[in-house]
Design a protein around this motif. Sequence first.
Motif, PDB file in Angstrom:
ATOM      1  N   UNK A  60       0.780  -1.252   0.168  1.00 14.78           N
ATOM      2  CA  UNK A  60      -0.046   0.110  -0.027  1.00 14.78           C
ATOM      3  C   UNK A  60       1.060   1.271   0.266  1.00 14.78           C
ATOM      4  N   UNK A  61       0.194   2.477  -0.445  1.00 13.07           N
ATOM      5  CA  UNK A  61       0.972   3.427  -0.373  1.00 13.07           C
ATOM      6  C   UNK A  61       0.743   3.961   0.993  1.00 13.07           C
ATOM      7  N   UNK A  62       1.636   4.925   1.659  1.00 11.93           N
ATOM      8  CA  UNK A  62       1.191   5.290   2.860  1.00 11.93           C
ATOM      9  C   UNK A  62      -0.017   5.912   3.254  1.00 11.93           C
ATOM     10  N   UNK A  63      -0.469   6.860   2.217  1.00 11.71           N
ATOM     11  CA  UNK A  63      -1.852   7.556   2.508  1.00 11.71           C
ATOM     12  C   UNK A  63      -2.905   6.773   2.569  1.00 11.71           C
ATOM     13  N   UNK A  64      -2.787   5.717   2.416  1.00  6.48           N
ATOM     14  CA  UNK A  64      -4.090   4.693   2.383  1.00  6.48           C
ATOM     15  C   UNK A  64      -3.945   3.506   3.555  1.00  6.48           C
ATOM     16  N   UNK A  65      -2.876   3.292   4.130  1.00 10.00           N
ATOM     17  CA  UNK A  65      -2.846   2.296   4.972  1.00 10.00           C
ATOM     18  C   UNK A  65      -3.506   2.475   6.266  1.00 10.00           C
ATOM     19  N   UNK A  66      -4.303   1.502   6.667  1.00 11.31           N
ATOM     20  CA  UNK A  66      -5.245   1.476   7.600  1.00 11.31           C
ATOM     21  C   UNK A  66      -6.677   1.926   7.230  1.00 11.31           C
ATOM     22  N   UNK A  80     -10.658  -6.579  -5.422  1.00 15.19           N
ATOM     23  CA  UNK A  80     -11.438  -5.514  -4.789  1.00 15.19           C
ATOM     24  C   UNK A  80     -10.510  -4.521  -3.973  1.00 15.19           C
ATOM     25  N   UNK A  81     -10.871  -3.406  -3.988  1.00 16.44           N
ATOM     26  CA  UNK A  81     -10.324  -2.629  -3.188  1.00 16.44           C
ATOM     27  C   UNK A  81     -11.418  -1.704  -2.018  1.00 16.44           C
ATOM     28  N   UNK A  82     -11.661  -2.206  -0.979  1.00 18.26           N
ATOM     29  CA  UNK A  82     -12.277  -1.606   0.122  1.00 18.26           C
ATOM     30  C   UNK A  82     -11.717  -0.458   0.735  1.00 18.26           C
ATOM     31  N   UNK A  83     -12.365   0.612   0.657  1.00 20.75           N
ATOM     32  CA  UNK A  83     -11.957   2.058   1.032  1.00 20.75           C
ATOM     33  C   UNK A  83     -12.940   2.421   2.026  1.00 20.75           C
ATOM     34  N   UNK A  84     -12.233   2.500   3.141  1.00 20.63           N
ATOM     35  CA  UNK A  84     -13.015   3.164   4.630  1.00 20.63           C
ATOM     36  C   UNK A  84     -12.439   4.554   4.896  1.00 20.63           C
ATOM     37  N   UNK A  88     -11.916  13.697   1.442  1.00 25.42           N
ATOM     38  CA  UNK A  88     -11.840  14.654  -0.098  1.00 25.42           C
ATOM     39  C   UNK A  88     -10.636  14.094  -1.015  1.00 25.42           C
ATOM     40  N   UNK A  89      -9.410  14.109  -0.246  1.00 28.06           N
ATOM     41  CA  UNK A  89      -8.253  13.952  -1.102  1.00 28.06           C
ATOM     42  C   UNK A  89      -8.253  12.529  -1.754  1.00 28.06           C
ATOM     43  N   UNK A  90      -9.204  11.734  -1.646  1.00 30.64           N
ATOM     44  CA  UNK A  90      -9.035  10.413  -2.039  1.00 30.64           C
ATOM     45  C   UNK A  90      -9.782  10.493  -3.604  1.00 30.64           C
ATOM     46  N   UNK A  91     -10.504  11.812  -3.635  1.00 29.20           N
ATOM     47  CA  UNK A  91     -11.302  11.878  -4.917  1.00 29.20           C
ATOM     48  C   UNK A  91     -10.262  11.767  -6.269  1.00 29.20           C
TER      49      UNK A  91
END
Length: 123
Positions: A60-66, A80-84, A88-91
């Motif tokens: 993973x890239x650091x900004x999405x870890x966890x 799959x990519x589960x995004x929790x 806004x910066x994930x847009x």
Amino acid sequence: QVQLVESGGGLVQAGGSLRLACAASQRTVSIIVMGWFRQAPGKEREFVAAITWNGGVTYYTDSVKGRFTISRDNAKNTVYLQMNSLKPEDTAVYYCAARKGLLTGNPWEYTYWGQGTQVTVSS
């Protein structure tokens, strides 16, 4: 030729969740690694996460870890990519990609690409 089709994008409020799916048209020995990338307007395409088909090793890239989790269903040739806890910066437009070889976050090393799916996170 392998075709990748993404689905699951949409509009969500900050703090919400989305699950993206990437279906591969065929499972071949040439596909070893599946990855997710994203590209926001005016920015370069950036790595998000990747997984190996066989061992399920993830990166993973650091900004999405966890917050994001990549997984695969070998029987369905789908990743799959589960995004929790979306921010806004994930847009961005999220792209699925595939390659043979080692796990990497370098988009230039991926051979096959999907058409992308839009994810918009409102504040």
